[in-house]
Design a protein around this motif. Structure first.
Motif, short mmCIF file in Angstrom:
data_model
loop_
_atom_site.label_atom_id
_atom_site.label_comp_id
_atom_site.label_asym_id
_atom_site.label_seq_id
_atom_site.Cartn_x
_atom_site.Cartn_y
_atom_site.Cartn_z
N GLY A 56 0.81 -1.23 0.00
CA GLY A 56 0.00 0.00 0.00
C GLY A 56 0.83 1.26 0.00
O GLY A 56 0.34 2.35 0.29
N LEU A 57 2.11 1.12 -0.35
CA LEU A 57 3.00 2.28 -0.30
C LEU A 57 2.90 3.14 -1.55
O LEU A 57 3.59 4.16 -1.66
CB LEU A 57 4.46 1.82 -0.11
CG LEU A 57 4.75 1.07 1.20
CD1 LEU A 57 6.19 0.56 1.22
CD2 LEU A 57 4.50 1.97 2.40
N ASP A 58 2.07 2.72 -2.50
CA ASP A 58 1.91 3.51 -3.72
C ASP A 58 0.76 4.53 -3.59
O ASP A 58 0.49 5.28 -4.51
CB ASP A 58 1.68 2.60 -4.93
CG ASP A 58 0.50 1.66 -4.72
OD1 ASP A 58 0.04 1.55 -3.57
OD2 ASP A 58 0.04 1.04 -5.69
N TYR A 65 -1.01 7.91 5.93
CA TYR A 65 -0.86 8.33 7.33
C TYR A 65 -2.18 8.21 8.08
O TYR A 65 -2.22 7.64 9.18
CB TYR A 65 -0.33 9.76 7.43
CG TYR A 65 -0.34 10.26 8.86
CD1 TYR A 65 0.58 9.79 9.79
CD2 TYR A 65 -1.32 11.15 9.29
CE1 TYR A 65 0.55 10.21 11.11
CE2 TYR A 65 -1.36 11.58 10.61
CZ TYR A 65 -0.41 11.10 11.51
OH TYR A 65 -0.47 11.51 12.83
N PHE A 66 -3.25 8.72 7.49
CA PHE A 66 -4.54 8.68 8.21
C PHE A 66 -5.06 7.25 8.31
O PHE A 66 -5.76 6.91 9.27
CB PHE A 66 -5.54 9.64 7.56
CG PHE A 66 -5.23 11.07 7.88
CD1 PHE A 66 -5.36 11.55 9.20
CD2 PHE A 66 -4.76 11.94 6.91
CE1 PHE A 66 -5.03 12.87 9.51
CE2 PHE A 66 -4.42 13.26 7.23
CZ PHE A 66 -4.56 13.72 8.54
N ASP A 67 -4.71 6.43 7.35
CA ASP A 67 -5.04 5.01 7.45
C ASP A 67 -4.34 4.40 8.66
O ASP A 67 -4.94 3.68 9.47
CB ASP A 67 -4.61 4.31 6.16
CG ASP A 67 -5.00 2.84 6.15
OD1 ASP A 67 -6.11 2.54 6.63
OD2 ASP A 67 -4.19 2.00 5.70
N LEU A 69 -3.17 6.04 11.25
CA LEU A 69 -3.68 6.67 12.48
C LEU A 69 -5.03 6.06 12.89
O LEU A 69 -5.24 5.76 14.08
CB LEU A 69 -3.82 8.18 12.25
CG LEU A 69 -4.10 9.02 13.49
CD1 LEU A 69 -2.93 8.96 14.47
CD2 LEU A 69 -4.35 10.48 13.10
N SER A 70 -5.87 5.84 11.90
CA SER A 70 -7.20 5.32 12.24
C SER A 70 -7.09 3.89 12.79
O SER A 70 -7.84 3.49 13.67
CB SER A 70 -8.12 5.35 11.02
OG SER A 70 -7.63 4.50 10.02
N HIS A 71 -6.15 3.12 12.26
CA HIS A 71 -5.94 1.77 12.81
C HIS A 71 -5.29 1.86 14.20
O HIS A 71 -5.63 1.10 15.10
CB HIS A 71 -5.06 0.93 11.88
CG HIS A 71 -5.80 0.38 10.71
ND1 HIS A 71 -5.93 1.08 9.52
CD2 HIS A 71 -6.48 -0.77 10.53
CE1 HIS A 71 -6.64 0.37 8.67
NE2 HIS A 71 -7.00 -0.75 9.26
N ALA A 72 -4.34 2.79 14.33
CA ALA A 72 -3.60 2.90 15.60
C ALA A 72 -4.53 3.24 16.76
O ALA A 72 -4.40 2.69 17.86
CB ALA A 72 -2.49 3.95 15.47
N VAL A 73 -5.47 4.15 16.52
CA VAL A 73 -6.37 4.53 17.63
C VAL A 73 -7.29 3.36 18.02
O VAL A 73 -7.83 3.32 19.12
CB VAL A 73 -7.23 5.77 17.30
CG1 VAL A 73 -6.38 7.00 17.15
CG2 VAL A 73 -8.09 5.56 16.06
N PHE A 77 -1.56 -1.67 15.24
CA PHE A 77 -0.36 -0.94 14.81
C PHE A 77 0.34 -1.61 13.63
O PHE A 77 1.44 -1.25 13.27
CB PHE A 77 0.60 -0.79 15.99
CG PHE A 77 -0.03 -0.13 17.19
CD1 PHE A 77 -0.20 1.24 17.23
CD2 PHE A 77 -0.49 -0.90 18.25
CE1 PHE A 77 -0.80 1.85 18.31
CE2 PHE A 77 -1.10 -0.30 19.34
CZ PHE A 77 -1.26 1.08 19.38
N GLY A 78 -0.31 -2.62 13.06
CA GLY A 78 0.28 -3.30 11.90
C GLY A 78 1.30 -4.34 12.31
O GLY A 78 1.48 -4.65 13.49
N VAL A 79 1.99 -4.89 11.30
CA VAL A 79 3.03 -5.89 11.57
C VAL A 79 4.33 -5.43 10.95
O VAL A 79 4.35 -4.66 9.99
CB VAL A 79 2.65 -7.29 11.00
CG1 VAL A 79 1.41 -7.85 11.66
CG2 VAL A 79 2.47 -7.23 9.49
N SER A 80 5.43 -5.92 11.53
CA SER A 80 6.75 -5.58 10.99
C SER A 80 6.85 -6.08 9.55
O SER A 80 6.44 -7.19 9.23
CB SER A 80 7.83 -6.25 11.85
OG SER A 80 9.03 -6.34 11.13
#
Lengths: 313, 514
Positions: A56-58, A65-67, A69-73, A77-80
């Protein structure tokens, strides 16, 4: 007081969002490199593009960033990108290592510094000279050097403590204490240097003030004057120094963690930065900011409680 | 200020005394509980410098991380400690005459750690997954056109073209076999299911300590003398040396300056003279970015600028040696005669530059990488002495890979692990090789490489690769400076069996002795 707390919390939130946003913007210059690193040296440009799309880096940077942030709240926090370890789990396990070392070191620092500083100011004489000498030596000798000497003496030569590694508290409390003992001593000795001087200086100032003389004339016991009145007034600046010491230890944890091969927060942040592991870097940034902001907030609240005048600033 | 009675004074000093006593008591009390986990020889305990990648079979890395995943996954083939390719999960293999079909015969009776059976269909599915998924091993299987599994024990790889690097690749990450029933599950990244000699123990702490327990039902258990293998991540060499001396590790690599220290502590030391090669890659051989590099005389002049012996001595302190070629000195394709091609001679180098039309030299920008930093002043001075001015451009660590493969830098200094010649030469000489970022190609090198890649007989292939090696050195595609060696230290009872012929990180390089 409630307004004061709310104001501080709002500032902390804003700071957290700003720091993570800036971090993400800085990382965005390395998106191609991150995809290439994940594929190894033999990656073709097509494979790099495919990997960017897969990660999803494209997408536009702010959308990403907001994606995040919305997951983080929501606690995601995703995976390594490299080890596939969930970032939340990894950060919390590594943070527990670092915090256990730093908390123990701060506790030792606070207890010893308050005891030494108060005694030095109160009793003067030999104790005062010893406290000042110890502070000077603590300033001059870096924690790393102390750690190296302690490892040589306590681990390699006498086999009393382990030279490296970490045992979780829940697994074996005795081994946990043994595994953090040398780093804690090394950090504490350095931390004591600044805090002892601070406590001593503030206590001398307080003990010379008029209210102390007044209390003495009223027949209040010296012990009560020193511990209940003078120490309380001197505690504010000491707390600030202690919080700065915490942040310094947290920031400097990398060196101690590397030397003792502790699976802590500092080395995790460092290694992930070298790799450009975006989810991990964002995770450690967020937790670090929250921790630093949280400590400052606690210190401010404590200062506000100790000294009501502080609440109006 | 009033004085205190003795009893009150004691009470005042209590906090300090308690703290001091607490430290001393805990210190003394922990004597018996230190983690000297590597005391015996039933356990191999060693350190790696970085955290292993995911166990996802598409993401395996072939460096030190292979100590961990190589214990969990079987590879189809195996490179022994002399670098010879041997049977492993595949008990035999054969090429067709045209070198475009490789047939592998699997041994029977192999099982994954979850009891699923390993057969040809499973191996095909595992390899196909790696081929289809962007990852670290995808490129190594790039020459495969199709994979067939005509029966339970036969795998047939149809190739687009002969590829001598394929067999060495099958001894490494590209040849690892994962259980197709589990390998796409996200949990496989941390809890792999393989058919290898060990399983990952639940006491493993990801990113810190990997504990591997030996499988009793493994088909080749005798080849693995250790019941437990513990791999600890230690990014700092000092920490590793401390852990070795404190008995927390029983094998590890140390810096040359630390050898005497560990020797005096009773460790055995095995010096492997060459595990990687420090090379100034002269990538822009057509002069696209830096025109002078398109002239052979300029590249040769650069090769003559380095006092290799002095650099090897000063930087490597006995663990390494000068070289002018990129081939493992243990390889049959290594040619000692090539190491006298470019004697150190700055005056002659300047004459060559003048002949090429650059009497005043030229300027070049090189990437400053985290691993090149210690060598940069020496390299810059050596080049300046013949008239070439270097500007170092800092490159963040996470950008290293893409910086070197992007074609931005006409030349750069790097250190590459010495692998199988067929694999290494593919990287250096094929147009898509990552050490050929400007995709240089000509009929001569293409012909030599194709001929070498198509040879089936190992001795003939070695000779053919020797010619590729000679081409690379004489046409100065690079300026190798020194081989970097490694000092392995092992505790009494444990031996390091490797001699550098194979540089793949496998725990089969460790044995036990009396």
């Amino acid at each position: 007081m409630i307004l004061y707390v709310l104001r501080r919390l709002g500032g902390a939130l804003l700071l957290t969002v700003l720091v993570t946003l800036i971090t993400f913007l800085l990382l965005s210059t390395s998106f191609d490199s991150v995809a290439a690193s994940r594929l190894g040296t033999s990656a073709t440009p097509e494979a790099v593009d495919a990997m960017k799309a897969e990660l999803g880096l494209d997408r536009p940077v702010l959308v990403q960033y907001f994606d995040w942030l919305s997951h983080a709240v929501q606690g995601d926090f995703g995976v390594s990108l490299f080890t596939s370890e969930p970032v939340g789990d990894a950060v919390s396990s590594r943070l527990s290592v670092t915090l256990s070392v730093i908390t123990a070191a701060l506790l030792c620092t606070a207890l010893a510094s308050v005891a030494l500083g108060v005694l030095a100011a109160w009793r003067g004489g030999v104790i005062d000279r010893v406290a000042q000498g110890a502070s000077l030596v603590g300033f001059l000798i870096p924690s790393l050097l102390t750690a190296i000497v302690l490892v040589y003496v306590l681990a390699i030569k006498t086999d009393i403590l382990p030279a490296t590694g970490y045992t979780p508290l829940a697994d074996n409390p005795g081994q946990w204490l043994a595994s953090i003992m040398i780093p804690v001593i090394a950090l504490s000795l350095h931390g004591m240097a600044s805090l002892t001087s601070q406590v001593r200086g503030r206590m001398i100032d307080e003990l010379r003030k008029d209210y102390v003389r007044t209390l003495r004339t009223r027949g209040i016991p010296t012990r009560s004057i020193v511990l209940r009145h003078a120490l309380r007034n001197a505690a504010g600046p000491a707390l600030t120094v202690l919080s700065m010491e915490f942040i310094a230890m947290f920031g400097g944890a990398l060196v101690i963690e590397k030397v003792f091969a502790l699976p802590g927060f500092g080395s995790y942040a460092f290694d992930s930065s070298l790799q450009g592991d975006i989810p991990v870097i964002m995770g450690v940034t967020l937790f670090a900011v929250l921790l630093v902001v949280g400590v400052n907030l606690i210190v401010d609240l404590l200062n506000g409680w100790l000294n009501p005048k502080a609440r109006i600033h | 200020m009033p004085t205190l009675s003795r009893s009150r004074r004691i009470r005042r000093y209590t906090p300090v005394a308690v703290l001091t006593s607490c430290v001393l008591l805990v210190t003394a009390g922990c004597g018996g509980s230190t983690d000297n986990s590597a005391a015996g020889t039933d356990m191999l305990s060693l350190a790696v410098l970085g955290t292993p990648n995911s166990f996802d079979v598409t993401q395996l890395a072939d460096g030190q991380q292979a100590y961990v995943w190589g214990s969990v996954y079987d590879t189809l083939l195996y490179a022994d400690n002399k670098g010879q390719i041997q049977p492993n999960a595949a008990e035999s293999w054969s090429y067709s005459e045209d070198g475009r079909t490789l047939a592998l015969k699997l041994r029977t009776g192999m099982k994954f750690s979850n009891s699923h059976v390993v057969n040809a269909g499973v191996v095909k599915a595992s390899l196909d997954h790696v081929r289809a998924t962007p990852g670290t091993q995808q490129n190594a299987l790039g020459s495969i056109e199709t994979i067939e599994a005509p029966d339970e024990t036969t795998i047939v790889l149809k190739l687009k073209h002969p590829d001598a690097s394929l067999l060495p690749s099958l001894t490494m990450g590209a040849g690892a076999v994962a259980d197709p029933a589990t390998m796409k599950d996200p949990s496989a990244a941390l809890n792999p299911i393989g058919s290898g000699p060990y399983v990952l123990d639940k006491s493993t702490v990801n990113g810190s300590t990997y504990v591997l327990k030996k499988r009793k039902d493994y088909w080749n258990a005798a080849a693995y003398p250790f019941d437990t293998v513990e791999v600890k991540v230690m990014g700092d060499r000092t920490a590793a040396v401390n852990a070795l001396q404190a008995g927390q590790l029983n094998a590890g690599t140390v810096e040359s300056t630390q050898v005497d220290q560990v020797k005096s502590a009773g460790f055995g030391v095995t010096v492997v003279p060459a595990t990687s090669v420090g090379t100034l890659v002269l990538a822009d051989r057509d002069g696209t970015v830096v025109k002078p590099l398109g002239d052979l005389r300029v590249r040769q002049a650069i090769n003559m600028a380095f006092d290799r012996q002095k650099m090897a001595t000063q930087f490597l302190r006995g663990v390494g040696q000068p070289t002018e070629q990129i081939v493992n000195p243990k390889s049959p394709s290594h040619d000692p005669a090539l190491d006298t091609t470019y004697p150190y001679d700055p005056a002659a180098a300047k004459r060559l530059l003048a002949e090429a039309g650059y009497p005043d030299g030229f300027s070049v920008t090189m990437p400053s990488l985290f691993f090149s930093k210690p060598f940069e002043p020496t390299i810059a001075q050596a080049l300046k002495d013949i008239g070439i001015n270097v500007t170092w451009e800092p490159v963040p660590a996470q950008n290293n890979t893409i910086a070197l493969t992007s074609g931005k830098y006409a030349m750069y200094f790097t250190a590459d692990g010495l692998g199988a010649v067929a694999k290494d030469f593919k990287n250096y000489f094929s147009p898509e090789g990552y050490r050929n970022p400007f995709h240089t190609q000509n009929t001569e090198i293409s012909g030599l490489l194709q001929k070498a890649s198509a040879e089936q007989d190992p001795a003939t292939a070695a000779e053919a690769f020797k010619q590729v090696n000679a081409y690379g050195t004489k046409n100065a595609w690079y300026a190798p400076v020194f081989y970097v060696g490694t000092s392995w230290v092992t505790k009494k009872g444990i031996t390091y069996l490797g001699d550098g012929s194979s540089t793949f990180s496998t725990i089969r390089a460790f044995g036990v002795s009396n």
